[in-house]
Scaffold this active site. Sequence first.
Site, short mmCIF file in Angstrom:
data_model
loop_
_atom_site.label_atom_id
_atom_site.label_comp_id
_atom_site.label_asym_id
_atom_site.label_seq_id
_atom_site.Cartn_x
_atom_site.Cartn_y
_atom_site.Cartn_z
N HIS A 73 -33.38 -7.43 25.84
CA HIS A 73 -34.02 -7.46 27.15
C HIS A 73 -34.43 -8.90 27.47
O HIS A 73 -34.15 -9.40 28.55
CB HIS A 73 -35.23 -6.54 27.20
CG HIS A 73 -35.76 -6.32 28.58
ND1 HIS A 73 -36.61 -5.27 28.90
CD2 HIS A 73 -35.59 -7.01 29.73
CE1 HIS A 73 -36.91 -5.33 30.19
NE2 HIS A 73 -36.31 -6.39 30.71
N GLU A 126 -34.09 -13.08 33.91
CA GLU A 126 -34.75 -13.38 32.64
C GLU A 126 -34.99 -14.88 32.49
O GLU A 126 -36.03 -15.30 31.98
CB GLU A 126 -33.91 -12.85 31.47
CG GLU A 126 -33.90 -11.34 31.35
CD GLU A 126 -35.30 -10.77 31.18
OE1 GLU A 126 -36.00 -11.18 30.24
OE2 GLU A 126 -35.69 -9.90 31.99
N HIS A 130 -38.81 -15.90 32.42
CA HIS A 130 -39.27 -16.18 31.06
C HIS A 130 -38.70 -17.47 30.48
O HIS A 130 -39.40 -18.21 29.79
CB HIS A 130 -38.90 -15.02 30.14
CG HIS A 130 -39.43 -13.69 30.58
ND1 HIS A 130 -40.76 -13.37 30.55
CD2 HIS A 130 -38.79 -12.59 31.09
CE1 HIS A 130 -40.94 -12.13 31.01
NE2 HIS A 130 -39.76 -11.64 31.35
#
Length: 253
Positions: A73, A126, A130
């Site tokens: 993930h 992502e 992040h």
Amino acid sequence: MAKYNIALCIFLLSLLYITHGQLENEKSKKRKSNEFDVLIFTQRWPLTACFLWKESSEKHSCSLPKQEEWTIHGIWPTRYHTKGPQFCNTSLPFNPSVLTPLKNQLEENWIDVQNGSDPYSFWKHEWNKHGTCAVAIKALNNEYNYFQEGLKLLNIYNMMDVLAKANIVPGQKYMVENMLIGIEKVLNKRGQIMCAKDKKTGESYVNEIRICFNKTLQLVDCDDIYEFPTNCDRFKQITYPSSVPHDRRVEQI
């Protein structure tokens, strides 16, 4: 007149000092907002992720890996007891071409189960959310390294292998405590398990497993992360499905 000039100078110097202090405080806040304690490496069980996606709309279908495997993930820089930081640097835009050498591996191991969506949209999300925070770590200091490191971590800490070593296999039900203990025995560190729950029946499905790393990418306990050690029902067995669950309304919890 001289006294007036001196007073004016003192006032202006004071104002300059205050303004400078405010700017430094703002800079300090911005720097602090990007700070984090650990990196959470999150793997998800595609069969549960697919179910969640299908349940959100009858029109949805899934893309699943060719083999029965846990997939990535993301790698999430995280402060203890909360979420984030997130979206740390807009000056680092996602560049799809950077991932061309990794694309085949990412399509199998960092898969977006949402069939029909551009795989780059998941990777872009992502990275923006992040990865732009993770660049503070040398091993993750650019887009290519961020995704390559995720693939490396999956190769070493793949939950399919970790759980199998603890005699935890798909198609069975377990107490979440036993799963957590199993992970700890294999890795010698405490991780986190997240579930999706069927509101109608109360059945819980294993959805994600998270393990933690310090800033030198050494495995550490996840003790102080948000919702540690689990959001799963602690008093009932949870299902580790071997196929996509059907005909039940499930919400992510």
